[in-house]
Design an enzyme around this catalytic site. Sequence first.
Site, PDB file in Angstrom:
ATOM      1  N   ALA A 135       0.844  -1.322   0.007  1.00  0.00           N
ATOM      2  CA  ALA A 135      -0.195  -0.031  -0.065  1.00  0.00           C
ATOM      3  C   ALA A 135       0.900   1.248  -0.037  1.00  0.00           C
ATOM      4  O   ALA A 135       1.162   1.875   1.117  1.00  0.00           O
ATOM      5  CB  ALA A 135      -0.824   0.030   1.328  1.00  0.00           C
ATOM      6  N   ALA A 136       1.207   1.646  -1.057  1.00  0.00           N
ATOM      7  CA  ALA A 136       2.473   2.623  -1.308  1.00  0.00           C
ATOM      8  C   ALA A 136       2.290   3.838  -1.301  1.00  0.00           C
ATOM      9  O   ALA A 136       3.027   4.673  -0.956  1.00  0.00           O
ATOM     10  CB  ALA A 136       3.354   2.013  -2.585  1.00  0.00           C
ATOM     11  N   ALA A 137       1.234   4.387  -1.805  1.00  0.00           N
ATOM     12  CA  ALA A 137       0.675   6.003  -1.957  1.00  0.00           C
ATOM     13  C   ALA A 137       1.028   6.533  -0.354  1.00  0.00           C
ATOM     14  O   ALA A 137       0.526   5.927   0.560  1.00  0.00           O
ATOM     15  CB  ALA A 137      -0.570   6.201  -2.558  1.00  0.00           C
ATOM     16  N   PRO A 138       1.381   7.697  -0.423  1.00  0.00           N
ATOM     17  CA  PRO A 138       1.921   8.585  -1.353  1.00  0.00           C
ATOM     18  C   PRO A 138       3.369   8.530  -1.894  1.00  0.00           C
ATOM     19  O   PRO A 138       3.925   9.086  -2.698  1.00  0.00           O
ATOM     20  CB  PRO A 138       1.772  10.038  -0.986  1.00  0.00           C
ATOM     21  CG  PRO A 138       1.874   9.742   0.740  1.00  0.00           C
ATOM     22  CD  PRO A 138       1.417   8.628   0.911  1.00  0.00           C
ATOM     23  N   GLY A 139       4.189   7.370  -1.269  1.00  0.00           N
ATOM     24  CA  GLY A 139       5.472   7.107  -1.511  1.00  0.00           C
ATOM     25  C   GLY A 139       6.388   7.300  -0.614  1.00  0.00           C
ATOM     26  O   GLY A 139       7.707   7.210  -0.803  1.00  0.00           O
ATOM     27  N   SER A 140       6.000   7.714   0.591  1.00  0.00           N
ATOM     28  CA  SER A 140       6.967   8.007   1.567  1.00  0.00           C
ATOM     29  C   SER A 140       7.990   6.827   1.778  1.00  0.00           C
ATOM     30  O   SER A 140       9.154   6.810   1.964  1.00  0.00           O
ATOM     31  CB  SER A 140       6.455   8.467   3.074  1.00  0.00           C
ATOM     32  OG  SER A 140       5.408   9.197   2.903  1.00  0.00           O
ATOM     33  N   ASP A 186      -6.136  -4.429  -5.672  1.00  0.00           N
ATOM     34  CA  ASP A 186      -6.197  -5.037  -4.368  1.00  0.00           C
ATOM     35  C   ASP A 186      -5.113  -5.589  -3.976  1.00  0.00           C
ATOM     36  O   ASP A 186      -4.817  -6.747  -4.375  1.00  0.00           O
ATOM     37  CB  ASP A 186      -7.609  -5.636  -4.231  1.00  0.00           C
ATOM     38  CG  ASP A 186      -7.997  -6.072  -2.958  1.00  0.00           C
ATOM     39  OD1 ASP A 186      -7.340  -6.425  -2.122  1.00  0.00           O
ATOM     40  OD2 ASP A 186      -9.337  -5.853  -2.668  1.00  0.00           O
ATOM     41  N   ASP A 204       2.034  -1.613   4.743  1.00  0.00           N
ATOM     42  CA  ASP A 204       1.589  -0.609   5.894  1.00  0.00           C
ATOM     43  C   ASP A 204       0.107  -0.563   5.543  1.00  0.00           C
ATOM     44  O   ASP A 204      -0.308   0.040   4.702  1.00  0.00           O
ATOM     45  CB  ASP A 204       2.329   0.741   5.415  1.00  0.00           C
ATOM     46  CG  ASP A 204       2.292   1.770   6.348  1.00  0.00           C
ATOM     47  OD1 ASP A 204       2.230   1.737   7.736  1.00  0.00           O
ATOM     48  OD2 ASP A 204       1.687   2.992   5.843  1.00  0.00           O
ATOM     49  N   CYS A 257      -1.110   2.954  11.046  1.00  0.00           N
ATOM     50  CA  CYS A 257      -0.871   4.463  11.869  1.00  0.00           C
ATOM     51  C   CYS A 257      -1.973   4.410  12.680  1.00  0.00           C
ATOM     52  O   CYS A 257      -2.522   5.492  13.117  1.00  0.00           O
ATOM     53  CB  CYS A 257      -0.665   5.629  10.883  1.00  0.00           C
ATOM     54  SG  CYS A 257      -2.210   5.580   9.883  1.00  0.00           S
TER      55      CYS A 257
END
Length: 492
Positions: A135-140, A186, A204, A257
């Site tokens: 779940a990569a966005a926004p790329g942090s 997904d 994440d 988070c």
Amino acid sequence: MVKPLSPSLPSAFLEAIQDIMPAHLSLDEFIAACQRPLRRSLRVNTLKISVDDFLSLAADWGWQLASIPWCKEGFWVVSPDETQLRLGNTVAHLSGLFYLQESSSMLPVSALFYAQESALLSREATPSPLVLDVAAAPGSKTTQIAARLGNNGGIVANEYSASRVKVLHANISRCGVDNSALTHFDGRVFGAALPETFDAILLDAPCSGEGVVRKDPDAMRHWSPESTAELAQTQKALIVSAFHALKPGGVLIYSTCTLNAQENQQVCQQLLDTFPQACAIEALGDLFPGAEDALTEKGYLHVFPQIYDSEGFFVARLRKTATIPPLPTPRFNVGKFPFTLVAGKDKDAVTLSANQAGLVWDPEQQQLWQRDNEIWLFPTALSALFGKIRFSRIGIKLAERYAKGFRWQHEAIVALADAQAPHAYALSDALVCEWYQGRDSYPDELPTGDEMVLTYQHTPIGLTKRIGSRIKNNLPRELVRDGACPQHGKQG
């Protein structure tokens, strides 16, 4: 019943927190921490600049930075004040020298590389590691992984939300990442589609966001026990799928988070119960000095906001110790892979022309591919996946062919250009502000050549031409920032 002190902290939520909070922490301190402004933090992008060089620049700019103990590239910004300077508009940020990232968000990648400098993801042990960011966005975290790998190997950066894929690509491009491929699925498909494929996986997970209330007071507006239970079911399916996609011996980082045990400890426990002979917890108590303050009995990090004056976070490190039975083979049509390898004399011609333009890459790590008149650089480590899943984007677009040669692409310049090339031209603060504001420039001392690689602080930021007495602005329009400013907060 706990009485809420803020509309952003429902009483049912505070009661749930009180039930799970360790005895040495107090609910009053938790509430007070949630109501304090969040400390700003950044991560130095070591694909563009070393930490020492960045700290020297920051000192010249008058910034005061404090080290984040769990990330050697991470710093809290003590000054300047946000009213003096919007960090996202500074030319150093726009040039990819640093990434604005909350301090707790740096923990999962630090945990991924924990005790592995000479093990799993090192060049010696795994020359071309494959990593999945579910779940990569926004790329942090994708950009943090790429920096830790030094653009070595390959990263599959997946994002389920179509609207966020564009933001993910923009951040990857700005930071000079050239070893990634983007997918839009997904996350539950990876275990069946790519079984035992990845050396390391970061999940994440999408969550209720209980830990981000300091940054987003509305984060808890739709909180409810029912929505938490629903999210936990999704997270359990995601972690099982990710575990299937992990190679035996590989490491899975599960993080959120949020703070409740239902989305954290219980999700991990279900995985442990499902694969008792193949899944092991690796405790994180020695990850950094002070980690024991957030350590659970099982070895997870459960970060309440008051512990490190940060957002709330949860991080678990899980090792796959044995092969597990595969999932049923998925039934979907990947479609024909639309690219072909560039080989022979054509490969040599493209490479030579690119080198003359100041573009360089490692031929062991990158391969040239083409589609129609487009030339792309794909990470070699990902080639084994071509035809197995559908990619939204792979690597970087290097060039477009046209009658007179090649038109080099902005993302390729940012990632690959040699800042020391003979035709490189360093921009001052004033000129670089004009560049990011989309304006042509009229420098006092003009470069001698017609075509030039523009640089800022020894990092490439664009390719352009001198036309008479001006430097033509070729910055892609979507990257123009009217408010771009130097680091001292005054317009250049």
